[in-house]
Design an enzyme around this catalytic site. Structure first.
Site, PDB file in Angstrom:
ATOM      1  N   SER A 145      84.270  78.676  34.849  1.00 35.92           N
ATOM      2  CA  SER A 145      83.673  79.994  34.643  1.00 35.92           C
ATOM      3  C   SER A 145      82.927  80.025  33.320  1.00 35.92           C
ATOM      4  CB  SER A 145      84.797  81.023  34.617  1.00 35.92           C
ATOM      5  OG  SER A 145      84.327  82.243  34.117  1.00 35.92           O
ATOM      6  N   TYR A 180      93.514  83.995  31.816  1.00 40.66           N
ATOM      7  CA  TYR A 180      92.673  83.479  32.906  1.00 40.66           C
ATOM      8  C   TYR A 180      91.653  82.476  32.361  1.00 40.66           C
ATOM      9  CZ  TYR A 180      88.720  83.193  36.076  1.00 40.66           C
ATOM     10  OH  TYR A 180      87.696  82.700  36.852  1.00 40.66           O
ATOM     11  N   LYS A 183      91.072  78.086  32.812  1.00 40.47           N
ATOM     12  CA  LYS A 183      89.851  77.347  33.166  1.00 40.47           C
ATOM     13  C   LYS A 183      89.552  76.297  32.109  1.00 40.47           C
ATOM     14  CE  LYS A 183      89.015  79.447  37.001  1.00 40.47           C
ATOM     15  NZ  LYS A 183      89.295  78.729  38.253  1.00 40.47           N
TER      16      LYS A 183
HETATM   17  P1  NAD Z   1      88.968  84.722  45.670  1.00 40.51           P
HETATM   18  O1  NAD Z   1      90.201  85.351  45.143  1.00 40.51           O
HETATM   19  O2  NAD Z   1      88.149  85.457  46.655  1.00 40.51           O
HETATM   20  O3  NAD Z   1      89.299  83.285  46.276  1.00 40.51           O
HETATM   21  C1  NAD Z   1      90.342  82.469  45.794  1.00 40.51           C
HETATM   22  C2  NAD Z   1      91.167  82.021  46.986  1.00 40.51           C
HETATM   23  O4  NAD Z   1      92.216  81.173  46.515  1.00 40.51           O
HETATM   24  C3  NAD Z   1      91.817  83.174  47.739  1.00 40.51           C
HETATM   25  O5  NAD Z   1      91.519  83.074  49.100  1.00 40.51           O
HETATM   26  C4  NAD Z   1      93.313  83.011  47.463  1.00 40.51           C
HETATM   27  O6  NAD Z   1      94.074  83.439  48.555  1.00 40.51           O
HETATM   28  C5  NAD Z   1      93.412  81.514  47.219  1.00 40.51           C
HETATM   29  N1  NAD Z   1      94.519  81.072  46.366  1.00 40.51           N
HETATM   30  C6  NAD Z   1      94.844  81.480  45.120  1.00 40.51           C
HETATM   31  N2  NAD Z   1      95.894  80.779  44.656  1.00 40.51           N
HETATM   32  C7  NAD Z   1      96.236  79.899  45.633  1.00 40.51           C
HETATM   33  C8  NAD Z   1      97.238  78.906  45.760  1.00 40.51           C
HETATM   34  N3  NAD Z   1      98.125  78.664  44.798  1.00 40.51           N
HETATM   35  N4  NAD Z   1      97.290  78.185  46.899  1.00 40.51           N
HETATM   36  C9  NAD Z   1      96.418  78.405  47.898  1.00 40.51           C
HETATM   37  N5  NAD Z   1      95.455  79.333  47.843  1.00 40.51           N
HETATM   38  C10 NAD Z   1      95.369  80.074  46.715  1.00 40.51           C
HETATM   39  O7  NAD Z   1      88.086  84.332  44.384  1.00 40.51           O
HETATM   40  P2  NAD Z   1      86.603  83.753  44.283  1.00 40.51           P
HETATM   41  O8  NAD Z   1      85.761  84.779  43.625  1.00 40.51           O
HETATM   42  O9  NAD Z   1      86.181  83.178  45.576  1.00 40.51           O
HETATM   43  O10 NAD Z   1      86.836  82.600  43.212  1.00 40.51           O
HETATM   44  C11 NAD Z   1      86.988  81.238  43.560  1.00 40.51           C
HETATM   45  C12 NAD Z   1      87.186  80.421  42.301  1.00 40.51           C
HETATM   46  O11 NAD Z   1      86.055  80.613  41.442  1.00 40.51           O
HETATM   47  C13 NAD Z   1      88.412  80.823  41.481  1.00 40.51           C
HETATM   48  O12 NAD Z   1      88.999  79.653  40.941  1.00 40.51           O
HETATM   49  C14 NAD Z   1      87.826  81.685  40.384  1.00 40.51           C
HETATM   50  O13 NAD Z   1      88.615  81.663  39.225  1.00 40.51           O
HETATM   51  C15 NAD Z   1      86.479  81.004  40.155  1.00 40.51           C
HETATM   52  N6  NAD Z   1      85.473  81.902  39.549  1.00 40.51           N
HETATM   53  C16 NAD Z   1      85.168  83.080  40.165  1.00 40.51           C
HETATM   54  C17 NAD Z   1      84.238  83.936  39.564  1.00 40.51           C
HETATM   55  C18 NAD Z   1      83.908  85.273  40.186  1.00 40.51           C
HETATM   56  O14 NAD Z   1      83.380  86.117  39.478  1.00 40.51           O
HETATM   57  N7  NAD Z   1      84.162  85.481  41.475  1.00 40.51           N
HETATM   58  C19 NAD Z   1      83.603  83.574  38.356  1.00 40.51           C
HETATM   59  C20 NAD Z   1      83.923  82.359  37.785  1.00 40.51           C
HETATM   60  C21 NAD Z   1      84.865  81.515  38.391  1.00 40.51           C
HETATM   61  N1  UFG Z   2      80.668  97.060  33.999  1.00 47.97           N
HETATM   62  C1  UFG Z   2      80.510  98.435  33.923  1.00 47.97           C
HETATM   63  N2  UFG Z   2      81.223  99.222  34.779  1.00 47.97           N
HETATM   64  C2  UFG Z   2      82.090  98.712  35.697  1.00 47.97           C
HETATM   65  C3  UFG Z   2      82.254  97.305  35.769  1.00 47.97           C
HETATM   66  C4  UFG Z   2      81.532  96.515  34.899  1.00 47.97           C
HETATM   67  O1  UFG Z   2      79.741  98.928  33.110  1.00 47.97           O
HETATM   68  O2  UFG Z   2      82.724  99.487  36.422  1.00 47.97           O
HETATM   69  C5  UFG Z   2      79.866  96.200  33.107  1.00 47.97           C
HETATM   70  C6  UFG Z   2      80.699  95.329  32.166  1.00 47.97           C
HETATM   71  O3  UFG Z   2      81.001  96.042  30.980  1.00 47.97           O
HETATM   72  C7  UFG Z   2      79.775  94.138  31.954  1.00 47.97           C
HETATM   73  C8  UFG Z   2      79.029  94.009  33.281  1.00 47.97           C
HETATM   74  O4  UFG Z   2      79.164  95.282  33.922  1.00 47.97           O
HETATM   75  O5  UFG Z   2      78.825  94.428  30.951  1.00 47.97           O
HETATM   76  C9  UFG Z   2      79.607  92.947  34.190  1.00 47.97           C
HETATM   77  O6  UFG Z   2      80.999  93.145  34.340  1.00 47.97           O
HETATM   78  P1  UFG Z   2      81.864  92.404  35.468  1.00 47.97           P
HETATM   79  O7  UFG Z   2      83.257  92.913  35.348  1.00 47.97           O
HETATM   80  O8  UFG Z   2      81.185  92.518  36.780  1.00 47.97           O
HETATM   81  O9  UFG Z   2      81.775  90.873  35.054  1.00 47.97           O
HETATM   82  P2  UFG Z   2      82.211  90.103  33.726  1.00 47.97           P
HETATM   83  O10 UFG Z   2      81.006  89.425  33.190  1.00 47.97           O
HETATM   84  O11 UFG Z   2      82.978  90.964  32.823  1.00 47.97           O
HETATM   85  O12 UFG Z   2      83.249  89.008  34.289  1.00 47.97           O
HETATM   86  C10 UFG Z   2      82.972  88.198  35.447  1.00 47.97           C
HETATM   87  C11 UFG Z   2      84.295  87.817  36.106  1.00 47.97           C
HETATM   88  C12 UFG Z   2      85.083  86.893  35.207  1.00 47.97           C
HETATM   89  C13 UFG Z   2      84.234  85.703  34.854  1.00 47.97           C
HETATM   90  C14 UFG Z   2      82.924  86.124  34.237  1.00 47.97           C
HETATM   91  C15 UFG Z   2      82.049  84.902  34.077  1.00 47.97           C
HETATM   92  O13 UFG Z   2      85.073  88.975  36.367  1.00 47.97           O
HETATM   93  O14 UFG Z   2      86.209  86.432  35.898  1.00 47.97           O
HETATM   94  O15 UFG Z   2      82.248  87.053  35.094  1.00 47.97           O
HETATM   95  O16 UFG Z   2      80.834  85.241  33.552  1.00 47.97           O
HETATM   96  F1  UFG Z   2      84.904  84.934  33.979  1.00 47.97           F
END
Ligand code: NAD
Ligand code: UFG
Length: 336
Positions: free
Chosen positions: A124, A148, A152
């Site tokens: 991330s 979290y 990572k």
């Molecule tokens: P998500 O929660 O939709 O998907 C994660 C999946 O992993 C889920 O289906 C959950 O059931 C499964 N899971 C969690 N722990 C598990 C375990 N121990 N065994 C088996 N399954 C398990 O999340 P996502 O947004 O698809 O994220 C996928 C990956 O990308 C994650 O590692 C997350 O940290 C990373 N990531 C996501 C974002 C974001 O904003 N969505 C940003 C940066 C990194």
């Molecule tokens: N924001 C608002 N109102 C809301 C939600 C968000 O103003 O209700 C603003 C936040 O302050 C920020 C922007 O929208 O400025 C984006 O916020 P998000 O919560 O959508 O995303 P973040 O960048 O805070 O975090 C996300 C994921 C993290 C990941 C990160 C990586 O939630 O897990 O992106 O860039 F690590």
């Protein structure tokens, strides 16, 4: 290739399964469904008209993980499974460290044992902390403010050390920026439980009438209009980035930003959503959210240079596809 996709029932995982199947790979999903449903696997099959193998299991369960490696000839692993709610990680740090780190250790252990040398890891942009934008892969990582983010950063270090000790091991660490949007079928997308933490799902739910207005967290940041700037990336572009990373894996650890390189403020995103979908999004400015940084966007040139990948979909497409899924999801849920 035969690819083991952990967390393949989740938001990014389902879209990546679609991209992998469409590129001609076979897919084995291992997911405990703690943040997803088995229905999403059915949707992947429906979209691609292809089969995949699904195991409902926890990837911190070493015996079950080994059973997959012994039963299937795996060519590569994409490790999405993880817990991702930043706020929850502050309240339940051990749950996050255990789930996100032990899963990486167990999977790599069996990769070693069964000679699987291709590994793609979901990292991330949060690992950059409050660095100077644009974030580039060569930057020193700054401490993150929550468990979290630490899981990572630690997983990245573990993978780096394993690759140093095992010259055959090929790892791509993909640092995602802000994934949004959904598959254009409207069948899969992001469906957070409860009140969404993230901006795009919140905006979509305001559009749906679930919330009266968006709360914009601060308008006094040093950005174009004072609101937070992020690098939103369409989840389908992100999914394609995984296929490109697998295809270009080479020995050692290689880190890639997956972002567009384009910063968008909260108010710019609201405007784009209104324009894309013809719906007004009422909002109010409230206090800053603790832990937020002003700006976060990628230098995405390395992924372009080395993987031949670039994000193609713009912010309007992201808003349109997010809304299509939100509407459709409502229909699916309400029809039950
Ligand atoms: P998500 O929660 O939709 O998907 C994660 C999946 O992993 C889920 O289906 C959950 O059931 C499964 N899971 C969690 N722990 C598990 C375990 N121990 N065994 C088996 N399954 C398990 O999340 P996502 O947004 O698809 O994220 C996928 C990956 O990308 C994650 O590692 C997350 O940290 C990373 N990531 C996501 C974002 C974001 O904003 N969505 C940003 C940066 C990194
Ligand atoms: N924001 C608002 N109102 C809301 C939600 C968000 O103003 O209700 C603003 C936040 O302050 C920020 C922007 O929208 O400025 C984006 O916020 P998000 O919560 O959508 O995303 P973040 O960048 O805070 O975090 C996300 C994921 C993290 C990941 C990160 C990586 O939630 O897990 O992106 O860039 F690590």
């Amino acid at each position: 290739m035969n690819i083991l996709v952990t967390g393949g029932a989740g938001y990014i995982g389902t879209h990546t399964c679609v991209a992998l199947l469409e590129a001609g790979n076979s897919v084995i999903v291992a997911d405990n469904l703690c943040n997803s449903t088995a229905e999403s696997i059915e949707k992947v099959k429906q979209i691609t008209n292809k089969e995949l193998t699904f195991y409902q299991m926890d990837v911190t369960d070493a015996e079950k993980v080994e059973a997959i490696f012994s039963k299937h000839k795996i060519d590569g692993v994409i490790h999405f499974a993880g817990l991702k709610a930043v706020g929850e990680s502050v309240v339940k740090p051990l749950t996050y460290y255990y789930n996100n780190i032990i899963s990486t250790m167990i999977l790599t252990k069996y990769c070693q044992k069964y000679g699987v040398n291709r590994f793609v890891f979901s990292s991330s942009a949060t690992v950059y902390g409050d660095n100077t934008v644009p974030f580039i892969e060569t930057m020193d990582l700054l401490p993150t403010t929550n468990p979290y983010g630490e899981t990572k950063a630690m997983s990245e270090r573990i993978l780096t050390d394993i690759a140093k000790a095992n010259p055959e091991f090929s790892v791509a660490i993909l640092r995602y920026f802000n994934p949004v949007g959904a598959h254009e079928s409207g069948l899969i997308g992001e469906a957070p439980n409860g009140i969404p933490n993230n901006l795009m799902p919140y905006v979509s739910q305001v559009a749906k009438g679930k919330f009266e207005k968006l709360r914009v967290f601060g308008n006094d940041y040093p950005t174009i209009d004072g609101t937070g700037v992020r690098d939103y990336i369409h989840v389908l572009d992100l999914a394609e980035g995984h296929v490109a990373a697998l295809d270009h894996l080479k020995n050692g650890v290689h880190v890639y930003n997956l972002g567009t390189g384009q910063g968008t403020s909260v108010l710019e995103l609201v405007k784009a959503f209104e324009e894309a979908n013809g719906i007004d999004i009422p909002y109010e400015i409230v206090e800053r959210r603790p832990g937020d940084i002003a700006s976060c966007y990628a230098d995405a040139s390395k992924a372009n240079r080395e993987l031949g990948w670039t994000a193609r979909r713009d912010i309007i497409a992201m808003c349109r596809d997010a809304w299509r899924f939100e509407k459709n999801y409502k229909d699916l849920v309400e029809s039950k």
